[in-house]
Scaffold this motif. Structure first.
Motif, short mmCIF file in Angstrom:
data_model
loop_
_atom_site.label_atom_id
_atom_site.label_comp_id
_atom_site.label_asym_id
_atom_site.label_seq_id
_atom_site.Cartn_x
_atom_site.Cartn_y
_atom_site.Cartn_z
N SER A 1 0.87 -1.18 0.00
CA SER A 1 0.00 0.00 0.00
C SER A 1 0.91 1.24 0.00
O SER A 1 2.14 1.10 0.04
CB SER A 1 -0.92 -0.02 1.22
N GLY A 2 0.34 2.40 -0.02
CA GLY A 2 1.12 3.62 -0.15
C GLY A 2 2.20 3.81 0.89
O GLY A 2 3.31 4.30 0.60
N THR A 3 1.91 3.41 2.12
CA THR A 3 2.86 3.62 3.21
C THR A 3 4.20 2.93 2.94
O THR A 3 5.25 3.43 3.34
CB THR A 3 2.25 3.11 4.54
N ARG B 1 2.61 10.29 10.48
CA ARG B 1 3.09 8.94 10.12
C ARG B 1 4.53 8.99 9.61
O ARG B 1 5.33 8.09 9.90
CB ARG B 1 2.17 8.32 9.07
N THR C 1 -4.74 14.09 3.78
CA THR C 1 -6.04 13.43 3.63
C THR C 1 -6.82 13.34 4.94
O THR C 1 -8.03 13.12 4.92
CB THR C 1 -5.83 12.02 3.04
N ASP D 1 4.79 13.21 -0.13
CA ASP D 1 3.75 12.20 -0.12
C ASP D 1 2.57 12.82 -0.87
O ASP D 1 1.88 13.68 -0.33
CB ASP D 1 3.39 11.87 1.35
N MET E 1 0.18 11.05 -2.15
CA MET E 1 -0.66 9.85 -2.25
C MET E 1 -2.03 10.17 -2.84
O MET E 1 -2.47 9.54 -3.78
CB MET E 1 -0.84 9.24 -0.86
N SER E 2 -2.70 11.13 -2.22
CA SER E 2 -4.10 11.36 -2.59
C SER E 2 -4.28 12.60 -3.46
O SER E 2 -5.38 13.10 -3.60
CB SER E 2 -4.96 11.46 -1.33
C1 PLP Z 1 -3.72 6.96 1.65
C2 PLP Z 1 -2.58 7.75 2.10
C3 PLP Z 1 -1.37 7.14 2.49
C4 PLP Z 1 -1.11 5.67 2.46
O1 PLP Z 1 -2.00 4.87 3.10
P1 PLP Z 1 -1.99 3.30 2.80
O2 PLP Z 1 -3.10 2.80 3.64
O3 PLP Z 1 -0.68 2.75 3.15
O4 PLP Z 1 -2.24 3.14 1.32
C5 PLP Z 1 -0.32 7.97 2.83
N1 PLP Z 1 -0.43 9.29 2.80
C6 PLP Z 1 -1.56 9.91 2.41
C7 PLP Z 1 -1.60 11.41 2.37
C8 PLP Z 1 -2.67 9.16 2.07
O5 PLP Z 1 -3.81 9.78 1.69
#
Ligand code: PLP
Length: 368
Positions: A63-65, A93, A142, A167, A169-170
């Motif tokens: 997953s993204g983390t 995080r 997010t 990051d 991610m979103s």
């Molecule tokens: C979704 C998200 C993540 C990663 O989350 P996972 O559950 O590991 O996919 C990291 N940073 C942001 C800003 C996110 O929105």
């Protein structure tokens, strides 16, 4: 298949074609045919943020983390610190991952939901300029739906010659970004947010010149070694480890759909969805955690109604039964719930959602 509308911030509602792309003949991921697919995905993920000339994509099975962890544990330098901006759970995080791996970091902590104090940020950089190697921050936080100012943060980082790790991610594929113009050395995202694919892959888009330089650093992870995965993928045109084969086919389809919709098209569609949502919520009397000026227009954190009869779980279940998934808030001083307007959604989805939401509050005589 019943269509569901996910208003949680990922995994998102996907198109039928992306779901169907999962059904492929079994194939060994070491076959050339799969290598061609993987290579095209790597190149196109870079193209989405206009880095063809300068950047390379490294895929990870996580997953993204996982990709965040890959960057932090591969890019830290001995006797140096990351400057980490934290104005939400995902910034926090980053700090937690650093702590777990005993990576030194200097923190700029803001109240969750508050915009980054750029003056404080610059003075931290100025005071610690010898010890900071890179600035790490979340583009779209997010947890609260705030968009951190990419250009301002990276311009100041450049002034002090610091590496920029974001990051995204979103926000990746949801908000137009240009890794060159925005001066991003490393951008992190995953397959299941605004690119609208299936969960299971994350990726780092890194500046080639910078990636070549990390060879001699001392990575803390075997599986998430950024440099080794990069070289392996680039030279062998294979994943170093077993990939989720079908997820990659779905991602290929999702990327095709992105280019069909266009960068501007996706941004505009998301903006329209946001607008309809916000107008409807305001009409019902809801208030927001973050000032509208700072809204990401991808996700909104809404203050919980004050009515004692209000209960998130009840509201969630009512909507879930009707095909709509909403998301609780996280960690903010004032209680919130969250609604994302990303994914393969259309205007009608938002209108129907608002209708059900309204009915819920009327039916149970709760003041919104
Ligand atoms: C979704 C998200 C993540 C990663 O989350 P996972 O559950 O590991 O996919 C990291 N940073 C942001 C800003 C996110 O929105």
């Amino acid at each position: 298949m019943k269509r569901t509308v996910l208003l949680n911030p990922g995994p998102l509602t996907t198109s039928d074609a992306v779901k169907q792309a999962l059904l492929v003949s079994d194939i060994c991921p070491r076959e050339k045919e799969f290598g061609i697919l993987m290579d095209s995905v790597r190149q196109d993920l870079v193209k989405i943020v206009h880095g063809e000339k300068t950047h390379e994509c490294v895929l990870f099975v996580s997953s993204g983390t996982g990709a965040v962890e890959a960057c932090l544990t591969s890019l830290y330098e001995k006797n140096k610190s990351f400057l980490v901006i934290n104005n939400g759970a995902y910034g926090k995080r980053i700090q937690n991952i650093c702590d777990r791996f005993e990576i030194s970091h200097i923190d700029l902590n803001c109240e969750w939901g508050e915009p980054v104090d750029l003056i404080q940020y610059e003075s931290l950089l100025e005071q610690n300029t010898d010890s900071i190697s890179a600035v790490v921050f979340v583009h779209h936080e997010t947890t609260v739906g705030i968009l951190n100012p990419l250009n301002e943060i990276s311009d100041i980082a450049q002034k002090y010659k610091k590496t920029v790790i974001i990051d995204a991610m979103s926000s990746y594929a949801g908000i137009p970004m240009d890794v060159q113009k925005n001066k991003i050395h490393y951008l992190i995202s995953s397959s299941n947010k605004c690119i609208q694919g299936m969960p299971g892959l994350s990726f780092v888009i890194g500046e080639r010149a910078s990636l070549e330089k990390i060879k001699n650093l001392n990575p803390k992870s075997y599986y998430f070694n950024l440099y080794e995965n990069y070289i392996f993928q680039k030279e062998q045109k294979q994943f170093q480890f077993t990939p989720p084969v079908q997820v990659l086919y779905a991602l290929r389809k999702a990327i095709d759909e992105y280019f069909e919709e266009t960068e501007e098209g996706r941004f505009n569609r998301y903006s329209e969805l946001y607008k309809s949502l916000i107008i409807g919520l305001k009409k019902m009397g809801f208030h927001f955690l973050v000032g509208e000026k700072h809204h990401s227009k991808l996700l909104t954190a809404i203050l919980n109604p004050k009515d004692p009869k209000y209960n998130f779980n009840d509201m969630h279940d009512y909507l879930y039964e009707r095909g709509f998934t909403i998301y609780p808030g996280k960690g903010t001083k004032e209680g919130t719930f969250r609604l994302a307007n990303i994914g393969a959604l259309c205007r009608k989805d938002i209108e129907e959602f608002l209708q059900h939401l309204k009915e819920y509050f009327i039916k149970f005589k709760i003041n919104s």
